[in-house]
Design a protein around this motif. Structure first.
Motif: not given
Length: 131
Positions: A39-42, A45-52
């Motif tokens: 879940x930490x990895x997920x 990933x969610x934060x990175x996609x949000x920032x992009x």
């Protein structure tokens, strides 16, 4: 909730990376530290996609999609709550109070309104100087 309905919403590659199989996950026999790592990895990933997505959003379009930005703030706050509890999603349900959701949306609205006004001012200054 999804596990109780035998639904797994993780990519098989992610499960394989942490050596988690679907049956042990459904039967709640997966160690919490492995679930937390997954879940930490997920979450990252969610934060990175949000920032992009935010970085790709043109500044002059932000105010047009402000309600989506408000929702994103709420979802990121919920993700923070889950992470602060070490992703213990099998033993507890996470939610934000309606008041906290309202507060986050209201603050986000004020921030976006301020950004929009600053952009409008900048545009007007450029028009005045060049026009």
């Amino acid at each position: 909730k999804d596990l109780s309905q035998n639904q797994i919403l993780f990519a098989k590659d992610d499960l394989a990376f942490f050596q988690i199989n679907e049956q042990t996950l459904i039967s709640h026999h997966t160690p919490q530290d492995l679930i937390a790592s997954l879940l930490y990895r997920q979450a990252n990933r969610a934060r990175t996609l949000y920032e992009k997505a935010l970085a790709a959003l043109p500044e002059n379009d932000r105010f047009k999609v402000a309600s989506l930005l408000h929702l994103a703030k709420i979802y990121m706050a919920l993700l923070d709550e889950i992470e602060n509890a070490n992703f213990d999603v099998l033993n507890q349900r996470f939610s934000l109070t309606p008041l906290r959701k309202w507060w986050l949306a209201w603050r986000s609205h004020l921030e976006e309104k301020q950004r929009f006004r600053a952009l409008q001012k900048l545009i007007n200054e450029k028009v005045t100087v060049h026009g």
